[in-house]
Scaffold this active site. Structure first.
Site, PDB file in Angstrom:
ATOM      1  N   HIS A 141       0.832  -1.205   0.000  1.00 27.74           N
ATOM      2  CA  HIS A 141       0.000   0.000   0.000  1.00 27.74           C
ATOM      3  C   HIS A 141       0.869   1.258   0.000  1.00 27.74           C
ATOM      4  O   HIS A 141       0.536   2.251  -0.663  1.00 27.74           O
ATOM      5  CB  HIS A 141      -0.928  -0.005   1.213  1.00 27.74           C
ATOM      6  CG  HIS A 141      -2.086  -0.937   1.088  1.00 27.74           C
ATOM      7  ND1 HIS A 141      -1.953  -2.305   1.114  1.00 27.74           N
ATOM      8  CD2 HIS A 141      -3.427  -0.690   0.940  1.00 27.74           C
ATOM      9  CE1 HIS A 141      -3.139  -2.873   0.992  1.00 27.74           C
ATOM     10  NE2 HIS A 141      -4.057  -1.917   0.880  1.00 27.74           N
ATOM     11  N   HIS A 169       1.673  -3.585   9.313  1.00 21.91           N
ATOM     12  CA  HIS A 169       3.089  -3.448   8.990  1.00 21.91           C
ATOM     13  C   HIS A 169       3.833  -2.794  10.141  1.00 21.91           C
ATOM     14  O   HIS A 169       3.231  -2.133  10.996  1.00 21.91           O
ATOM     15  CB  HIS A 169       3.284  -2.602   7.723  1.00 21.91           C
ATOM     16  CG  HIS A 169       2.755  -3.233   6.479  1.00 21.91           C
ATOM     17  ND1 HIS A 169       3.453  -4.179   5.762  1.00 21.91           N
ATOM     18  CD2 HIS A 169       1.581  -3.044   5.813  1.00 21.91           C
ATOM     19  CE1 HIS A 169       2.742  -4.552   4.715  1.00 21.91           C
ATOM     20  NE2 HIS A 169       1.604  -3.880   4.721  1.00 21.91           N
TER      21      HIS A 169
END
Length: 293
Positions: free
Chosen positions: A212, A254
């Protein structure tokens, strides 16, 4: 006549050290035969012909006395050789790069856990999790690929098709590079992450780098360079990319370094796309085939 079975000193075996018997060599008795026997015994002891004398001399030697103690004999076999000075220095003084990397990893894990405030419904900001997941979908690769293909099919200008075709090329390049790096690094996602992501593949179980974040940086730079937008819209595009990267850490998807490297990789990906820009001049066959659709 005295018995020839004598000790090394020439005394009878049954005699004590403090008594003397008449006729023994100590009193000078026994005649010349006993004297010659004693003299020959001494000579044989000096020459080492008698095994008993040899054992006696060996037991009296300093080397045998040192080796007669079991601890002294076992010590040389048990003591390990000392390591060389350079090896000891390597063990006691690790490299500066290794210390820096371990410190950075510890800070990364600690900061990622602190910022994961939307990792679950019971987290500190668990009520904002649905909004973060909606923002997650806005940076997913599938909506961007489908939207670019739809706009490319609907476009009726050469300039628009050229821009959209290069955007499609950039998105495919991003998916390929991120998948390869994730497969090579294989860094697991944070422990507090919940695997409820939208449309995941096999490589999506790994976290480095953030796809992303790479896509947000790539698309933002692409839009800012090839679309004429007002200043508020340009600020909104940059803000969208930043918030999208931050949401990856807040959702627990993440670590901080995954997102930071993702931004860097996406920024460099646009440089590759700009260098390999597809146009009717360098790839005319591609545009001719597309116009025939």
């Amino acid at each position: 006549m005295p018995s020839p079975r004598r000790t090394i000193e020439g005394r009878p075996l049954g005699s004590s050290g403090g008594s003397s018997v008449p006729g023994s060599p100590a009193h000078g008795g026994g005649g010349g035969g006993s004297g010659r026997f004693e003299f020959q015994s001494l000579l044989s002891c000096r020459s080492g012909a008698d095994p008993a004398c040899a054992r006696l001399r060996a037991s009296d030697s300093p080397v045998h006395r040192r080796g007669s103690f079991p601890l002294a004999a076992a010590c040389p076999a048990q003591v390990a050789p000392a390591p060389p000075p350079e090896d000891a220095g390597m063990n006691l003084n690790p490299s500066f790069l290794g210390i820096a990397l371990r410190s950075l990893l510890a800070i990364d894990l600690w900061l990622s856990k602190k910022l994961g405030v939307c990792a679950g419904e019971s987290s500190a900001w668990g009520s904002v999790r649905p909004l973060m997941k909606l923002l997650e979908i806005s940076g997913h690769g599938i909506p961007w690929l489908l939207g670019t293909l739809y706009c490319l099919l609907r476009s009726d200008s050469w300039a628009g098709r050229e821009v959209l075709m290069n955007l499609l090329f950039a998105l495919l390049l991003d998916l390929l590079l991120v998948a390869v790096i994730k497969g090579l690094v294989r860094r697991r996602r944070p422990a507090h992450n919940q695997m409820d992501m939208f449309f995941t593949l096999s490589v999506d179980k790994y976290s480095f780098p953030s796809g992303h974040a790479t896509r947000a940086a790539l698309v933002s730079r692409f839009i800012l360079n090839h679309l004429v937008l007002a200043i508020p819209l340009r600020v909104l595009v940059v803000l969208w990319a930043f918030v999208l990267g931050l949401s990856r850490v807040m959702l627990g998807r993440h670590n901080v370094t995954d997102v930071a490297f993702g931004f860097f990789l996406g920024y460099m990906q646009y440089s590759i796309v700009d260098y390999c820009w597809l146009s009717p001049l360098n790839v005319p066959v591609l545009f001719v085939l597309w116009n025939q659709q």
